[in-house]
Design a protein around this motif. Structure first.
Motif, PDB file in Angstrom:
ATOM      1  N   PRO A   1      40.532  39.615  33.241  1.00 52.58           N
ATOM      2  CA  PRO A   1      40.335  38.313  32.589  1.00 52.58           C
ATOM      3  C   PRO A   1      41.395  37.283  32.958  1.00 52.58           C
ATOM      4  CG  PRO A   1      39.989  40.068  31.017  1.00 52.58           C
ATOM      5  CD  PRO A   1      40.524  40.718  32.252  1.00 52.58           C
ATOM      6  N   PHE A   2      42.509  37.705  33.546  1.00 54.90           N
ATOM      7  CA  PHE A   2      43.555  36.741  33.883  1.00 54.90           C
ATOM      8  C   PHE A   2      43.661  36.509  35.387  1.00 54.90           C
ATOM      9  CE2 PHE A   2      45.641  38.428  29.815  1.00 54.90           C
ATOM     10  CZ  PHE A   2      44.922  37.523  29.042  1.00 54.90           C
ATOM     11  N   GLN A   3      42.665  36.968  36.147  1.00 57.08           N
ATOM     12  CA  GLN A   3      42.677  36.707  37.594  1.00 57.08           C
ATOM     13  C   GLN A   3      42.159  35.297  37.844  1.00 57.08           C
ATOM     14  OE1 GLN A   3      40.338  39.969  38.955  1.00 57.08           O
ATOM     15  NE2 GLN A   3      42.050  41.414  38.876  1.00 57.08           N
ATOM     16  N   LYS A   4      43.089  34.418  38.199  1.00 60.08           N
ATOM     17  CA  LYS A   4      42.742  32.994  38.245  1.00 60.08           C
ATOM     18  C   LYS A   4      41.727  32.659  39.331  1.00 60.08           C
ATOM     19  CE  LYS A   4      46.966  31.056  36.271  1.00 60.08           C
ATOM     20  NZ  LYS A   4      47.783  32.305  36.228  1.00 60.08           N
ATOM     21  N   ASP A   5      41.681  33.468  40.385  1.00 53.55           N
ATOM     22  CA  ASP A   5      40.761  33.124  41.469  1.00 53.55           C
ATOM     23  C   ASP A   5      39.294  33.344  41.097  1.00 53.55           C
ATOM     24  OD1 ASP A   5      41.245  35.780  41.297  1.00 53.55           O
ATOM     25  OD2 ASP A   5      41.053  36.193  43.440  1.00 53.55           O
TER      26      ASP A   5
END
Lengths: 178, 250
Positions: free
Chosen positions: A20-24
């Motif tokens: 959920p925190f993978q910005k790509d």
């Protein structure tokens, strides 16, 4: 193991880290969220909700209409019932009136014919009394002559001579007067 | 045989679609499930109401039930005026509910387990409240931050707290849904993985696996409730926030 199998399918494009925190991945998710939600909103606001709402409204209107019709029928039934009872009462009172009138009329007629009959009977009675009186008078007259004959005959047998007719007549008169 | 309970949240690129501002946009598993949620919602509402039956079928009454449910929620929290947001609130509710329910099926992906999605939805609500609030009430919308009957000397503090709570709404609004779905799915996965790990240990392990199996079944039931409840909570909070935009005077 399913999870392991799925794990091997990961193309591994997003590097490591907590998904959920993978910005790509954000751009793709937002892009599709906008499309999906906009599509859903349009379909729901333009088609789905009006249709479901109209179905519910139609049902409500139908139920309300049916209830109103039922109430109307009920009240008209009550009206009919009331008018029926009213006419029943009227008919009953009229029948009573007719009965009373008929009885009075019949009573009056009966009284009239009874009086007529009475008069006739009285007339006949008077006639009969007259006849009786006449007959009685006649009979009394006959009795007197028979008594005079019998007296003459009885005296002649007792004393051997016939009495005078005038003596017999006076004796009879004095007896009959008692 | 490590079972990764986080793996189920992995975004997988299926097909590159386009490039916007130098960023590659992919068709992802998340996108597929979003579109499937939309499709199921639309099929549920439209496919079952084609008959327009006076006496509804089971499926039609499901659609009508969801309509009445959301309508009653809005009416009870935001009043009759809140019904102007009915399509918006209904879309939010159905989108979250259906995607949550789909996410409970094994091997599927849960759209709302990603913070970016819930944050986008809660910011949509936040800006709807903000823009409509100022559009409808003008500067009176600031009354929202000034409760009536407060002594003047503590008013600055109260206003500060009110503004802060207003601004933190999208955070709590989005994190609540995201965290619930994430935590629930991780817990389910962990307990389910106990079953397979114990099962691999032979007969003793099979006997020991009964407990996590029972727990997984119970947790699945709980997650079913949570999936509905979080959709409902998100919806009712949306209604409460919209009520502020409609009636800012507390």
């Amino acid at each position: 193991m399913a999870a392991e199998k799925a794990h091997t399918e990961v193309p591994g494009g997003h590097g490591g880290g907590f998904p959920p925190f993978q910005k790509d991945t954000f751009a793709s998710q937002l892009f599709w969220l906008v499309i999906a939600f906009a599509l859903l909103y349009v379909l729901i606001s333009k088609v789905a909700l009006p249709r479901v709402g109209s179905i519910i409204d139609a049902r409500r209107a139908r139920i309300d209409g049916d209830l109103a019709a039922a109430n109307q029928l009920k009240s008209s039934t009550e009206e009919a019932m009331a008018s029926y009872e009213k006419s029943l009462v009227e008919a009953r009172s009229r029948a009573q009136t007719i009965g009373n009138e008929t009885r009075d009329r019949l009573n009056a007629e009966a009284e009239k014919s009874r009086k007529a009959l009475d008069e006739q009977l009285n007339v006949k009675l008077a006639e009969a009394e007259k006849t009786i009186a006449a007959t009685k008078t006649a009979a009394m007259t006959n009795v007197r002559s028979i008594a005079a004959d019998a007296t003459g005959a009885i005296v002649a047998r007792l004393i051997g001579t016939a009495p005078a007719e005038s003596a017999v007549a006076s004796a009879l008169d004095s007896v009959l007067k008692r | 045989m490590a079972v990764d309970p986080i793996h189920q949240f992995q975004i997988q690129n299926i097909l590159p679609i386009t490039t916007i501002g130098g960023t590659q946009i992919h068709l992802t598993n998340s996108a597929v499930y979003m579109l499937v949620s939309v499709a199921i919602t639309v099929i549920l509402l439209l496919g079952t109401t084609t008959g327009r039956r006076l006496v509804p079928t089971r499926m039609q009454s499901l659609g009508e039930l969801s309509y009445e449910f959301v309508a009653n929620t809005i009416r009870s929290t935001a009043g009759e005026q809140g019904m102007r947001f009915f399509p918006f609130v209904f879309s939010l509710f159905m989108f979250i509910l259906v995607s949550n329910m789909i996410g409970l099926i094994p091997y599927t992906f849960t759209v709302s387990s990603h913070l970016i999605v819930t944050a986008a939805l809660s910011l949509l609500v936040f800006f709807t409240v903000l823009i409509y609030g100022f559009y409808k009430n003008g500067l009176h919308f600031f009354n929202l931050f000034v409760p009536k009957g407060i002594p003047v000397y503590i008013l600055p503090l109260i206003v500060f707290i009110e503004v802060l709570s207003f601004l933190s709404r999208p955070i709590s609004h989005s994190v609540r849904l995201f965290a619930n779905m994430l935590a629930g799915h991780i817990t389910l996965k962990v307990f389910a993985s106990f079953i397979t790990m114990l099962g691999a240990m032979g007969a003793v392990g099979w006997a020991g696996a009964i407990l996590p199996l029972g727990l997984t079944v119970a947790l699945t039931a709980l997650e079913l409730l949570v999936a509905f409840l979080q959709a409902y909570v998100f919806t009712i909070l949306t209604c409460i926030y919209l009520n502020d935009a409609l009636h800012p005077g507390h």
